[in-house]
Design an enzyme around this catalytic site. Structure first.
Site, PDB file in Angstrom:
ATOM      1  N   GLY A 148       2.742   2.290  -2.467  1.00  0.00           N
ATOM      2  CA  GLY A 148       2.842   2.842  -3.817  1.00  0.00           C
ATOM      3  C   GLY A 148       4.004   2.299  -4.625  1.00  0.00           C
ATOM      4  N   LYS A 149       4.418   1.061  -4.336  1.00  0.00           N
ATOM      5  CA  LYS A 149       5.520   0.455  -5.097  1.00  0.00           C
ATOM      6  C   LYS A 149       5.197   0.375  -6.578  1.00  0.00           C
ATOM      7  CE  LYS A 149       5.745  -3.500  -2.993  1.00  0.00           C
ATOM      8  NZ  LYS A 149       4.765  -3.343  -1.923  1.00  0.00           N
ATOM      9  N   THR A 150       4.006  -0.155  -6.889  1.00  0.00           N
ATOM     10  CA  THR A 150       3.663  -0.387  -8.295  1.00  0.00           C
ATOM     11  C   THR A 150       3.527   0.919  -9.062  1.00  0.00           C
ATOM     12  OG1 THR A 150       2.561  -2.476  -7.767  1.00  0.00           O
ATOM     13  CG2 THR A 150       1.979  -1.434  -9.852  1.00  0.00           C
ATOM     14  N   SER A 151       2.838   1.894  -8.485  1.00  0.00           N
ATOM     15  CA  SER A 151       2.661   3.163  -9.196  1.00  0.00           C
ATOM     16  C   SER A 151       3.999   3.869  -9.385  1.00  0.00           C
ATOM     17  CB  SER A 151       1.673   4.065  -8.454  1.00  0.00           C
ATOM     18  OG  SER A 151       2.089   4.297  -7.124  1.00  0.00           O
TER      19      SER A 151
ATOM     20  N   ASP B 118       4.636  -9.516  -7.848  1.00  0.00           N
ATOM     21  CA  ASP B 118       3.754  -9.375  -6.696  1.00  0.00           C
ATOM     22  C   ASP B 118       2.544 -10.294  -6.862  1.00  0.00           C
ATOM     23  OD1 ASP B 118       2.061  -8.568  -4.661  1.00  0.00           O
ATOM     24  OD2 ASP B 118       2.515  -6.449  -4.895  1.00  0.00           O
TER      25      ASP B 118
ATOM     26  N   GLY C 124       0.770  -1.223   0.000  1.00  0.00           N
ATOM     27  CA  GLY C 124       0.000   0.000   0.000  1.00  0.00           C
ATOM     28  C   GLY C 124       0.808   1.283   0.000  1.00  0.00           C
TER      29      GLY C 124
ATOM     30  N   THR D 125      -4.153  -1.605  -2.988  1.00  0.00           N
ATOM     31  CA  THR D 125      -3.374  -2.670  -2.361  1.00  0.00           C
ATOM     32  C   THR D 125      -3.975  -3.158  -1.048  1.00  0.00           C
ATOM     33  OG1 THR D 125      -1.350  -1.937  -3.444  1.00  0.00           O
ATOM     34  CG2 THR D 125      -1.093  -3.326  -1.491  1.00  0.00           C
TER      35      THR D 125
END
Length: 590
Positions: A25-28, A50, A23, A508
């Protein structure tokens, strides 16, 4: 406060690994980095490992495990590896040879020991190792970005010689999270080379992603320390979602800003030594290529007024008091969810609410005792409320000593080293803490027990299977106390026990909570209630940035309400933390 993060100025290595708690913000951040680098002319491969990946949602396209070009970005390619499928194959590779040769209960235990999050991570490591080892893939790209990096625990385990033997075949402590790596034994040298690549500052940059929240910063510090301990020193810290200004006449906006600033002024000493960069808190959802391009541009995406003018309409969701009324007939209540979603606050509010209904309540938590004491510090406790705190560090160390002591006569030094590292897995803490919780429940009479933080379904199944395994093989050292044996059946009795899942209205936390719910269902535990905590959608904020985020919450609120939860309640984002019995009571009225 910090230098703005822009990958085009910072990236000097061919491999980037993004890591951080769920949550943050790794992906963004990884996606926006990939788009920025590709726009600069670099050929980029973006890879997600992930198990709860939303990479396809952020890029707004379907993805497979084969790299494909991202629409609208000429130099960007992406793939979404499926670690769950990889874990299934890995599990069968290890367990398959024993089917029909060992008792069914033993095989079932082996399967469950290989069903945890750590096994999925090992399988994910195997997947991206194949990419790194593929010379043709490497030569095709200037930069390869991995969304989700392995933990220090997993990497340490990969380096231990005994991890590559049939350890599970010979011995187990009955609560293993990882089990053996014998199914991947032929790749030992390949894994070793991959770990060296991760440790090489000329090849790899580790990007720790955090939010300006104390729990998130502490988690980043833990991960940084753990990874430095195995030689991964080329780290940067990305502080994601920093609110740049606040609206003075908006209590929500002012408090939001001040809370972030407080967290940013209390950095752990070692974390301060890293290069630290910040990404602004933005009003728009970080999905779609154009939105991702705005993130590092230092420009503001114009608000679309029509999109946010409905956010102050009444939300047709139940309140916390409705949940408390429903819980009045229960004897055991768990709050569950990922770190940082507010489980302790919700558990405290439920306990106080039940006391106000006339019940005797015992609240127990794994948060440090000082935190609970601080929450109730300004009042003497109501006579019908008792509170205890379990120190996870102490109970885990006690459990480890017990297991290692029993195993020391059966294992050589290498076997003990493997077992010791296996005991550092997340499941060990869950099991040790649950044993302590079980003791609290066993001693409680004529009261409702509210438990902050419960074990996953996987861990509960491990405890069950450890009993069966002990019956089949005397060599098991994972004894299950009578208090745990008595509590496990009670958890499956919905007339007596209720599990409350706590989440935030974000991608997330909701996706991970959904996965947690499925995990519990495997253990025959059916969560009835979800609580959406700290919702901006449920506030009256006037801050345009926060309004945009509030609008983005609506889709996740609808998903929880209409798809995931049998019943759900919502708690608005509040301007200040409630301290003391009387203030905590106000949660019931929100």
């Amino acid at each position: 406060m910090f230098t703005s993060y822009n990958p085009t100025n910072l990236v000097k290595t061919p491999f980037l690994f993004f890591t951080g708690k769920g949550g943050v913000g790794k992906t963004s951040t990884a996606c926006a980095s990939a788009v920025a680098l590709a726009d600069e002319g670099k050929k980029v491969l973006l890879v997600s490992t992930d198990p709860a990946s939303n990479l396809q949602d952020v890029l707004e396209m379907s993805l497979t495990n084969t790299p494909q070009q991202v629409k609208s970005v000429e130099n960007l390619y992406a793939c979404n590896l499926d670690p769950k499928e990889a874990a299934r194959k890995y599990r069968e590779n290890v367990v398959g040879p024993y089917r029909g040769k060992l008792p069914d209960a033993v095989v079932a235990t082996m399967e469950e020991q290989l069903s945890g999050a750590c096994t999925v991570e090992i399988a994910a490591f195997d997947e991206f190792t194949n990419l790194i080892a593929d010379s043709s893939t490497i030569s095709d790209y200037d930069t390869i970005i991995f969304d989700t990096a392995p933990t220090g625990h997993t990497l340490r385990l990969l380096q231990l010689p005994t991890a590559w033997t049939g350890f599970l075949e010979e011995s187990t402590h009955g609560a293993s999270c990882l089990g053996p790596l014998s199914g991947l034994g032929e790749k030992k040298d390949l894994y070793s080379r991959t770990v060296k690549v991760l440790s090489d500052p000329k090849q790899t940059t580790l990007c720790l992603v955090s939010r300006p929240e104390i729990s998130s910063i502490n988690e980043a510090n833990r991960a940084s320390t753990e990874l430095r301990g195995i030689g991964i020193n080329n780290q940067i810290l990305i502080m994601n979602g920093v609110l740049q200004t606040s609206v003075s006449d908006d209590a929500v906006s002012s408090s939001f800003f001040q809370r972030q600033q407080l967290a940013l002024n209390h950095f752990p000493k070692k974390l301060k030594e890293l290069p630290i960069y910040e990404v602004p808190y933005v009003s728009y959802s970080l999905t779609g290529i154009e939105n991702l391009r705005y993130l590092f541009s230092n420009e503001f995406l114009p608000s679309v007024e029509d999109e946010v003018n409905d956010i102050h309409t009444e939300i047709s969701m139940q309140k916390l008091n409705d949940l408390i009324n429903d819980l009045s007939t229960k004897r055991i209540i768990f709050t569950m969810g990922k770190g940082g979603v507010g489980k302790t606050t919700v558990a405290s509010a439920l306990a106080v609410g039940l006391v106000e209904k006339g019940h005797k309540v015992h609240l127990t938590t794994t948060d440090p005792a000082s935190h609970i004491q601080n929450m109730f510090a300004e009042d003497s406790y109501n006579k019908n409320l008792t509170i205890s705190a379990i120190n996870p560090v102490e109970v885990v160390e006690q459990y480890k000593k017990e297991v290692l002591s029993k195993a020391s006569t059966e294992l050589d030094d290498e076997g003990l080293a493997y077992l010791q590292e296996d005991l550092n897995s997340p499941c060990t803490e869950e099991i040790a803490v649950f044993r302590a919780f079980a003791e609290v429940v066993a001693k409680s009479e004529d009261e409702i027990v509210v438990i902050d933080t419960a074990p996953t379904g996987h861990t509960l199944l491990l405890l069950d299977s450890a009993q069966n395994y002990h019956k089949e093989l005397a060599r098991s050292t994972g004894d299950v106390p009578n208090s745990v044996k008595a509590l496990l059946p009670r958890l499956r009795n919905q007339n007596e026990t209720s599990v409350v899942i706590v989440t935030l209205a974000e991608a997330t936390p909701v996706l991970e909570a959904a996965r947690l719910q499925e995990d519990l269902k495997r253990a025959n535990i059916e969560p009835k209630w979800w609580v959406i905590n700290q919702s901006l959608y449920a506030t009256k904020t006037k801050d345009q940035t926060l309004l945009g985020r509030a609008h983005a919450e609506k889709a996740w609120i609808d998903k929880v309400k209409n798809e995931l939860a049998a019943q759900s309640a919502i708690i608005p984002w509040i301007a200040e933390e409630k301290i003391g019995y009387e203030e905590i009571k106000e949660y019931v009225e929100l």
